[in-house]
Design a protein around this motif. Sequence first.
Motif, PDB file in Angstrom:
ATOM      1  N   THR A   6      55.452  39.513  65.032  1.00 40.76           N
ATOM      2  CA  THR A   6      54.649  40.673  65.397  1.00 40.76           C
ATOM      3  C   THR A   6      54.070  41.373  64.178  1.00 40.76           C
ATOM      4  OG1 THR A   6      56.238  40.934  67.169  1.00 40.76           O
ATOM      5  CG2 THR A   6      54.612  42.646  66.920  1.00 40.76           C
ATOM      6  N   THR A   7      54.886  41.542  63.127  1.00 38.81           N
ATOM      7  CA  THR A   7      54.353  42.216  61.947  1.00 38.81           C
ATOM      8  C   THR A   7      53.258  41.366  61.305  1.00 38.81           C
ATOM      9  OG1 THR A   7      56.107  41.271  60.597  1.00 38.81           O
ATOM     10  CG2 THR A   7      56.440  43.495  61.406  1.00 38.81           C
ATOM     11  N   LYS A   8      53.473  40.057  61.309  1.00 36.59           N
ATOM     12  CA  LYS A   8      52.459  39.153  60.742  1.00 36.59           C
ATOM     13  C   LYS A   8      51.162  39.247  61.555  1.00 36.59           C
ATOM     14  CE  LYS A   8      51.468  35.629  58.064  1.00 36.59           C
ATOM     15  NZ  LYS A   8      51.847  35.138  56.774  1.00 36.59           N
ATOM     16  N   MET A   9      51.329  39.272  62.852  1.00 30.69           N
ATOM     17  CA  MET A   9      50.173  39.377  63.752  1.00 30.69           C
ATOM     18  C   MET A   9      49.395  40.655  63.472  1.00 30.69           C
ATOM     19  SD  MET A   9      48.751  37.915  66.339  1.00 30.69           S
ATOM     20  CE  MET A   9      47.251  38.584  67.012  1.00 30.69           C
ATOM     21  N   MET A  10      50.141  41.772  63.333  1.00 35.71           N
ATOM     22  CA  MET A  10      49.496  43.048  63.036  1.00 35.71           C
ATOM     23  C   MET A  10      48.809  42.976  61.677  1.00 35.71           C
ATOM     24  SD  MET A  10      49.763  45.377  65.299  1.00 35.71           S
ATOM     25  CE  MET A  10      50.307  45.081  66.950  1.00 35.71           C
ATOM     26  N   GLY A  11      49.467  42.303  60.736  1.00 34.32           N
ATOM     27  CA  GLY A  11      48.909  42.200  59.397  1.00 34.32           C
ATOM     28  C   GLY A  11      47.599  41.444  59.373  1.00 34.32           C
ATOM     29  N   ILE A  12      47.534  40.321  60.111  1.00 31.61           N
ATOM     30  CA  ILE A  12      46.309  39.535  60.021  1.00 31.61           C
ATOM     31  C   ILE A  12      45.205  40.080  60.905  1.00 31.61           C
ATOM     32  CG2 ILE A  12      47.503  37.403  59.416  1.00 31.61           C
ATOM     33  CD1 ILE A  12      46.838  36.466  62.295  1.00 31.61           C
ATOM     34  N   SER A  13      45.561  40.924  61.909  1.00 31.85           N
ATOM     35  CA  SER A  13      44.495  41.368  62.818  1.00 31.85           C
ATOM     36  C   SER A  13      43.496  42.262  62.092  1.00 31.85           C
ATOM     37  CB  SER A  13      45.097  42.086  64.026  1.00 31.85           C
ATOM     38  OG  SER A  13      45.715  43.265  63.622  1.00 31.85           O
ATOM     39  N   GLY A  14      43.940  42.888  60.982  1.00 28.99           N
ATOM     40  CA  GLY A  14      43.013  43.735  60.238  1.00 28.99           C
ATOM     41  C   GLY A  14      42.009  42.918  59.433  1.00 28.99           C
ATOM     42  N   ASN A  15      42.483  41.849  58.801  1.00 27.18           N
ATOM     43  CA  ASN A  15      41.583  41.063  57.953  1.00 27.18           C
ATOM     44  C   ASN A  15      41.722  39.577  58.254  1.00 27.18           C
ATOM     45  OD1 ASN A  15      44.134  41.140  57.066  1.00 27.18           O
ATOM     46  ND2 ASN A  15      43.658  41.480  54.909  1.00 27.18           N
ATOM     47  N   ILE A  16      41.330  39.234  59.464  1.00 25.36           N
ATOM     48  CA  ILE A  16      41.465  37.849  59.909  1.00 25.36           C
ATOM     49  C   ILE A  16      40.626  36.908  59.056  1.00 25.36           C
ATOM     50  CG2 ILE A  16      39.732  38.299  61.689  1.00 25.36           C
ATOM     51  CD1 ILE A  16      42.607  35.911  62.183  1.00 25.36           C
ATOM     52  N   GLN A  17      39.471  37.437  58.617  1.00 24.70           N
ATOM     53  CA  GLN A  17      38.559  36.599  57.836  1.00 24.70           C
ATOM     54  C   GLN A  17      39.245  36.036  56.590  1.00 24.70           C
ATOM     55  OE1 GLN A  17      35.364  37.907  59.197  1.00 24.70           O
ATOM     56  NE2 GLN A  17      34.193  36.085  58.677  1.00 24.70           N
ATOM     57  N   SER A  18      39.877  36.936  55.837  1.00 24.49           N
ATOM     58  CA  SER A  18      40.500  36.484  54.586  1.00 24.49           C
ATOM     59  C   SER A  18      41.736  35.644  54.872  1.00 24.49           C
ATOM     60  CB  SER A  18      40.864  37.682  53.713  1.00 24.49           C
ATOM     61  OG  SER A  18      41.831  38.452  54.380  1.00 24.49           O
ATOM     62  N   ALA A  19      42.422  35.954  55.990  1.00 24.32           N
ATOM     63  CA  ALA A  19      43.600  35.158  56.332  1.00 24.32           C
ATOM     64  C   ALA A  19      43.213  33.716  56.606  1.00 24.32           C
ATOM     65  CB  ALA A  19      44.306  35.747  57.548  1.00 24.32           C
ATOM     66  N   ILE A  20      42.082  33.554  57.304  1.00 18.95           N
ATOM     67  CA  ILE A  20      41.636  32.191  57.598  1.00 18.95           C
ATOM     68  C   ILE A  20      41.212  31.488  56.321  1.00 18.95           C
ATOM     69  CG2 ILE A  20      39.895  30.815  58.795  1.00 18.95           C
ATOM     70  CD1 ILE A  20      39.886  32.889  60.982  1.00 18.95           C
ATOM     71  N   SER A  21      40.505  32.215  55.460  1.00 14.24           N
ATOM     72  CA  SER A  21      40.035  31.560  54.241  1.00 14.24           C
ATOM     73  C   SER A  21      41.205  31.220  53.325  1.00 14.24           C
ATOM     74  CB  SER A  21      39.021  32.445  53.518  1.00 14.24           C
ATOM     75  OG  SER A  21      39.645  33.608  53.060  1.00 14.24           O
ATOM     76  N   GLN A  22      42.251  32.062  53.356  1.00 13.06           N
ATOM     77  CA  GLN A  22      43.438  31.749  52.557  1.00 13.06           C
ATOM     78  C   GLN A  22      44.117  30.484  53.059  1.00 13.06           C
ATOM     79  OE1 GLN A  22      46.218  34.926  52.356  1.00 13.06           O
ATOM     80  NE2 GLN A  22      45.120  35.980  50.706  1.00 13.06           N
ATOM     81  N   ALA A  23      44.149  30.335  54.391  1.00 10.33           N
ATOM     82  CA  ALA A  23      44.788  29.151  54.951  1.00 10.33           C
ATOM     83  C   ALA A  23      43.986  27.900  54.661  1.00 10.33           C
ATOM     84  CB  ALA A  23      44.969  29.325  56.452  1.00 10.33           C
ATOM     85  N   GLY A  24      42.729  28.058  54.259  1.00 15.06           N
ATOM     86  CA  GLY A  24      41.919  26.914  53.856  1.00 15.06           C
ATOM     87  C   GLY A  24      41.467  26.045  54.995  1.00 15.06           C
ATOM     88  N   VAL A  25      41.047  26.691  56.096  1.00 23.09           N
ATOM     89  CA  VAL A  25      40.567  25.882  57.208  1.00 23.09           C
ATOM     90  C   VAL A  25      39.068  26.053  57.438  1.00 23.09           C
ATOM     91  CG1 VAL A  25      42.700  25.614  58.481  1.00 23.09           C
ATOM     92  CG2 VAL A  25      41.362  27.690  58.759  1.00 23.09           C
ATOM     93  N   TRP A  26      38.427  26.881  56.588  1.00 21.78           N
ATOM     94  CA  TRP A  26      36.980  27.056  56.754  1.00 21.78           C
ATOM     95  C   TRP A  26      36.270  25.701  56.674  1.00 21.78           C
ATOM     96  CZ3 TRP A  26      35.204  30.832  59.104  1.00 21.78           C
ATOM     97  CH2 TRP A  26      35.508  32.154  58.813  1.00 21.78           C
ATOM     98  N   GLN A  27      36.767  24.893  55.724  1.00 23.59           N
ATOM     99  CA  GLN A  27      36.036  23.673  55.413  1.00 23.59           C
ATOM    100  C   GLN A  27      36.119  22.638  56.526  1.00 23.59           C
ATOM    101  OE1 GLN A  27      38.308  25.063  53.359  1.00 23.59           O
ATOM    102  NE2 GLN A  27      36.886  26.039  51.929  1.00 23.59           N
ATOM    103  N   LEU A  28      37.048  22.809  57.446  1.00 23.75           N
ATOM    104  CA  LEU A  28      37.252  21.794  58.476  1.00 23.75           C
ATOM    105  C   LEU A  28      36.130  21.770  59.510  1.00 23.75           C
ATOM    106  CD1 LEU A  28      41.080  22.095  59.134  1.00 23.75           C
ATOM    107  CD2 LEU A  28      39.899  20.371  57.799  1.00 23.75           C
ATOM    108  N   PHE A  29      35.364  22.868  59.581  1.00 22.78           N
ATOM    109  CA  PHE A  29      34.362  22.943  60.651  1.00 22.78           C
ATOM    110  C   PHE A  29      32.959  23.056  60.088  1.00 22.78           C
ATOM    111  CE2 PHE A  29      38.278  24.886  62.149  1.00 22.78           C
ATOM    112  CZ  PHE A  29      38.559  24.032  63.193  1.00 22.78           C
TER     113      PHE A  29
END
Lengths: 404, 345
Positions: B273-296
């Motif tokens: 839950t805390t992680k969910m709350m944390g990423i809901s504010g800046n989902i964009q950077s969370a996705i880019s950190q995970a490195g999945v932008w390039q897959l699509f």
Amino acid sequence: MISKLKNNISKNTKIKYANDDELLKIERNIKSKLAKYHEKCEKLSAKYIILAKRKQETNKGNVKRIINVSRQIQRINTKIQRLVANLNIVHEKKFIKRSIVYKIKKKFSEIPYNKQKIVWGIIFITPWALGFLLFFLPPILKSFWWSFNDVVPSGTKILVNFVGLKNYIELFTQYVIDNNNIFNVQILLFVQNLAIDLPIILIFSLFIAVLLNTKFKGHQIVKAIFFIPVIYNISIISSTMSKGFGLYLENNTTANILLTTQLTTFLMEIGIGGSFIDIVIGSVERIFMIVNYSGIQILLFIAALQSIPNQLYEAAKVEGATKYETFWKITIPMVTPILLTAAIYTIIDSFARAPIYRFLEYAVTESRYGLASSIAMSYFGINLIIILVVLGSLKGLVFYYDKR
Amino acid sequence: MIKDSTIKRSKVTLSNKYKNIYEKRFSSPLKRRLAVLKASSSIVSLGKYVILFGLSFIILYPIIQQLAVALRAPEDINNPLVLWIPEKFSFKNFEISMIILDYWNAFKNTFKMSFIVMFLQLFSTSLAGYMLARLRFKGSGIIFALVMFTIIVPQTTIELPLKLSLTNFLNTGVNLLGKSTTLYLFAGLGMGLKSGIFIYLFRQFFRGVPEELEEAAYVDGASPIQVFYKIMLPNAKGVMITVAILAFVWQWNDSYFTSVFVTDANVTLQTLTTKMMGISGNIQSAISQAGVWQLFDQDVTKNPLFTSMILNTSGVIAMLPLLLMYVLLQKKLFTEGIERSGIVG
């Protein structure tokens, strides 16, 4: 089975006989005690004889006192008997050493039941009492004191400066954050919403609980579904529903908008207008919220409905009451105590979601702890006032089946 | 005789049929009343079905929506024809969200915390509740009032001073803030998340147990503690199950309490839950950190709905274990839990 038990017992109580040195010590101890008791016994019996004689001859003196003395004599006699028996055991060199735990247990079991209950009560409440004294009482007192002070953190220390009611005055007259978020207005809006939601949630959850309490096809599944809001995290749902994909889907389905406009026109046509429409439309739009916030209340009401004794309904049926009458005259009075609980729970629950966190956060980031405490305290004060008002207004309704 | 009756039956006309119905159902006042009752009860039950199933839909709507969004392939975003039912089912969203949430680690933390907190809450609140109901002494009324007081006071009221006092606990220099031990300490000492409500529930239950039971046990020579764990606890199964489930679920879903007092929850001890709350504010950077932008393809990732979809899926998988557990346990919960909890006002 029995042999196992016996084995267990013999394992647990390994008999330890005392050795000679200890026996000597014990013997001396017992003998000194015996001497003491004999002396006491003689004194008391002499007293008893005097009292009894006086009573016989002159018919004076209290009977109760005489009985008391004779009782004391008896008690000492039994003690002497026990000691003599012990002495015999010591002479036979079969004195059993007992652990301290055993002695404490024995001593404890001699205390009367009512006093034992008190001791256990104190033991049972200690964890909570410790928690209360460590983690609740000091912070709330501090918070109360800080709300009358200017509290500024400087380095590792905190500077406290008494200013009286200044914090509260500032809070309720001119405190604005994020340019247009006024504390007064927010509180007022919140209380207004609560005043509308509270009866709706209570009536709704009672209604649903009554419906769910009867057996019909699929009642297990429906019950399970109605409990989902308690399981499911509302804050996650509402944030994803109102933004992004939720919005996208809603805009493309348009069912909700149609319903509310139709309802408005319908109410206008039958001649109901003004604020009533607002309340109805508001509650229709908030039906999602109401359903989701009344999970626990439904649960409480179902538990209460289950605990109504069946013979009441049977008696009413024999007397020829209709279902409608039994509902109003048996079901409703029997669930009123839970109604009170549910009302208080609803208030507390909605306060936990109040939009006041933002103010608190802002004051803390400005490192104005005094103001933050005054926000927290006024928040609590309003909570308390509302609960007291609700308690006062519902108290007349509550009916207790067995007054205890 | 037989012939007569067959002739009669064949001659029944439409009007006769109605006459028969009239005689069967409406001829006497009693029959009329019964008919009305029957009709009204069927209408009521119809209304009941409509209301209950309609409201069930309202409750299930967000879950259906979330699942519909989560199960579609990312390429379907740009397809305007896909609204509810995805054209291509795929678990790609789940994979991405699992990477972003650091799922297994967070799941382990959440489960451990919730489980331990559940047991500690059960322990402390059941003891306190039993004391308030049955082991009363002079001044126990005050204790009950104080318990109610802890329910009424919002956590935010005491948050700030409590936090400061925890950083230097009792002037010993021990910093309790930040570890999950703090949470266990709160729960074990009856000051955890909504502990007051649990104490209240236990008290109400134990008050409802007939006093004759205890008296009988006392006559047979049981001490108060024996009465508690040999008679009261086995009877308290319903309320125990209810409290255990509520404690577990509330701890699982809690982000406020955990993130305030377990500051590690924001760094190393992340719960779902805390992680969910944390990423809901800046989902964009969370996705880019995970490195999945390039897959699509770019046309997928440029669509603002893409981030929303990933967020949605994260929400689903954060709640999924809880929902699965609920589905498995719900029958037990209702038949042995709530309905037998015997909670009386």
